[in-house]
Design an enzyme around this catalytic site. Sequence first.
Site, short mmCIF file in Angstrom:
data_model
loop_
_atom_site.label_atom_id
_atom_site.label_comp_id
_atom_site.label_asym_id
_atom_site.label_seq_id
_atom_site.Cartn_x
_atom_site.Cartn_y
_atom_site.Cartn_z
N LYS A 22 0.84 -1.21 0.00
CA LYS A 22 0.00 0.00 0.00
C LYS A 22 0.87 1.25 0.00
CE LYS A 22 -1.76 1.53 4.08
NZ LYS A 22 -1.42 2.92 4.34
N ASN A 23 1.87 1.28 0.89
CA ASN A 23 2.65 2.51 1.06
C ASN A 23 3.60 2.80 -0.10
OD1 ASN A 23 1.29 2.88 3.40
ND2 ASN A 23 3.03 2.46 4.77
N CYS A 116 -4.60 12.42 13.58
CA CYS A 116 -5.39 11.20 13.46
C CYS A 116 -5.22 10.43 14.76
CB CYS A 116 -5.00 10.38 12.24
SG CYS A 116 -3.40 9.64 12.36
N ARG A 121 0.00 14.62 13.32
CA ARG A 121 0.62 14.31 12.03
C ARG A 121 1.01 15.62 11.35
NH1 ARG A 121 -0.74 8.76 10.65
NH2 ARG A 121 0.85 8.99 9.06
N ASP A 308 4.76 0.36 12.06
CA ASP A 308 3.57 -0.31 11.53
C ASP A 308 3.47 -1.78 11.95
OD1 ASP A 308 2.77 2.04 10.37
OD2 ASP A 308 3.25 1.47 8.31
N ARG A 400 -8.59 -0.48 4.82
CA ARG A 400 -7.68 0.53 4.27
C ARG A 400 -6.35 -0.10 3.88
NH1 ARG A 400 -5.84 4.23 8.17
NH2 ARG A 400 -4.43 4.51 6.47
C1 UD1 Z 1 4.39 6.68 6.48
C2 UD1 Z 1 3.52 5.46 6.29
C3 UD1 Z 1 2.94 4.98 7.63
C4 UD1 Z 1 4.08 4.77 8.64
C5 UD1 Z 1 4.96 6.00 8.74
C6 UD1 Z 1 6.19 5.79 9.60
C7 UD1 Z 1 2.64 5.84 4.06
C8 UD1 Z 1 1.44 6.08 3.22
N1 UD1 Z 1 2.43 5.81 5.39
O1 UD1 Z 1 3.56 7.73 6.97
O2 UD1 Z 1 2.26 3.75 7.39
O3 UD1 Z 1 3.52 4.50 9.91
O4 UD1 Z 1 5.43 6.39 7.41
O5 UD1 Z 1 6.95 4.74 9.12
O6 UD1 Z 1 3.72 5.62 3.57
N2 UD1 Z 1 6.75 14.21 10.91
C9 UD1 Z 1 7.05 15.52 11.22
N3 UD1 Z 1 6.86 16.47 10.24
C10 UD1 Z 1 6.42 16.15 8.99
C11 UD1 Z 1 6.14 14.80 8.68
C12 UD1 Z 1 6.32 13.86 9.68
O7 UD1 Z 1 7.45 15.84 12.34
O8 UD1 Z 1 6.27 17.06 8.16
C13 UD1 Z 1 6.93 13.18 11.95
C14 UD1 Z 1 5.70 12.35 12.21
O9 UD1 Z 1 4.82 12.98 13.11
C15 UD1 Z 1 6.30 11.08 12.78
C16 UD1 Z 1 7.59 10.94 11.99
O10 UD1 Z 1 7.87 12.24 11.46
O11 UD1 Z 1 6.60 11.27 14.13
C17 UD1 Z 1 7.54 9.97 10.84
O12 UD1 Z 1 6.36 10.20 10.08
P1 UD1 Z 1 6.32 10.00 8.51
O13 UD1 Z 1 7.47 9.15 8.07
O14 UD1 Z 1 6.18 11.32 7.85
O15 UD1 Z 1 4.97 9.23 8.31
P2 UD1 Z 1 4.13 9.22 6.99
O16 UD1 Z 1 5.06 9.42 5.84
O17 UD1 Z 1 2.97 10.13 7.12
#
Ligand code: UD1
Length: 421
Positions: A22-23, A116, A121, A308, A400
């Site tokens: 999915k990711n 969420c 997030r 995850d 999902r």
């Molecule tokens: C992706 C995955 C999700 C997984 C996560 C962490 C997808 C669609 N989803 O989510 O399944 O749980 O990686 O492996 O690929 N953060 C910030 N600022 C930002 C963005 C993120 O501080 O602008 C923080 C987040 O709150 C979190 C960490 O960085 O603590 C990692 O999150 P991130 O890797 O961004 O998660 P996603 O990419 O949203």
Amino acid sequence: MDKIIIEGGVPLKGNIEVSGAKNAALPILAATLLTEEKCIIKNVPVLRDVMTMLRILRSLGVKTQMVGNKVIVEPKKCKSYIADYKFVSTMRASICVLGPLLAKKKQAKVSMPGGCIIGQRPVDLHIKGLRALGAKIKVEHGYIDARAKQLRGANIFLGGAYGSSVLATSNVLMSACLAKGKTLIENAACEPEIVDLANFLIKMGAKIQGQGTPLIIIEGVKKLNGATHTVIPDRIEAGTFILAAIITGGDLIIEKARADHLSALFDKLKQVGVSITVRGDTIHAKRKAAVLKPVDITTLPYPGFPTDMQAQMMALASISDGISVLTEKIFPDRFMHVSELNRMGAGIFLEGASAIVKGVKRLSGAPVMASDLRASAALILAGLVAKGKTEISRIYHLDRGYEKIEEKLQKVGAKIKRVKE
Ligand code: UD1
């Protein structure tokens, strides 16, 4: 609303197939916005999140067609640059259309995803990265409004309080492909899904090096072409099936998997007392001893232990012989499954961002509620080993991210069914 009913206690045996990741599929589908030519994406899992992404693409004017696990995307008529709140609010990963829309359409307006159930997030890293490429970005009325006549390559350090970000890396990577000049993304996410996205972009004509390492180098090109790509197997689904074999004391051959994406999980499972044999793209998982040993885990960005898999690992730890500590370093609030597992007889208590799991001899079936995607998977695992009947409600979360999970588990002997509530 559907719910899942499981009669626990059956050791799972047989062969089970892993679907596409999915990711990886979600950003790859978003990346098709970077071209005007037809793209064919294979091994796309049929999931609610994928359907949401296809709906977003269609809302932008893109033609999409899904036949089995193949998606044909014709982005030529993409006219709009606005990703509406109604999509982004149901799936945070919608944010990954921001980068490609900005690069191709010179502007993008994408709803802010909001928080969420698994915690805050933020999107600051997405914004920081795109600003470094020269985009003018405003956040107002709940939307990220980004504009840039011409993105320009830059050196970007993409790290935040919790380390790298998967989707921020995806967004910056995709935009940088059409930027003028060279971009260096430092502290880039190293997840296999980023590598898969980069490999698709390279097939489209992008010039990328270093994917899978913390330094990705992109040399911008003027235009990208259409491409055909097969999405990598879902490592989290594979990991969930491995734990299903172990928790039930069963014996499963997991097919179409990538064992090389699961090293952190295998390392921990060795400590638990489990036999894992890898042959090509199959993983054979079974329990070595009657009793499982406890295990300490800290979730970290790849190649560390994946957040995850934390909830599913907690289900396993809850029937081990001793005390396990599971610490969450990516999403410190991602513990919604704790109280539901405790309703099934687990002995878990929270101490800050750690869960202390005191193993019990057996879990007992109970009505429980799924709070998020991976929590749902943890409850299924717990239900598979619990004595008696477990009823899991709110399973739309499960749809999902897990393709036909109850059908796949039924085939290996699980007494699991989906009923209308
Ligand atoms: C992706 C995955 C999700 C997984 C996560 C962490 C997808 C669609 N989803 O989510 O399944 O749980 O990686 O492996 O690929 N953060 C910030 N600022 C930002 C963005 C993120 O501080 O602008 C923080 C987040 O709150 C979190 C960490 O960085 O603590 C990692 O999150 P991130 O890797 O961004 O998660 P996603 O990419 O949203």
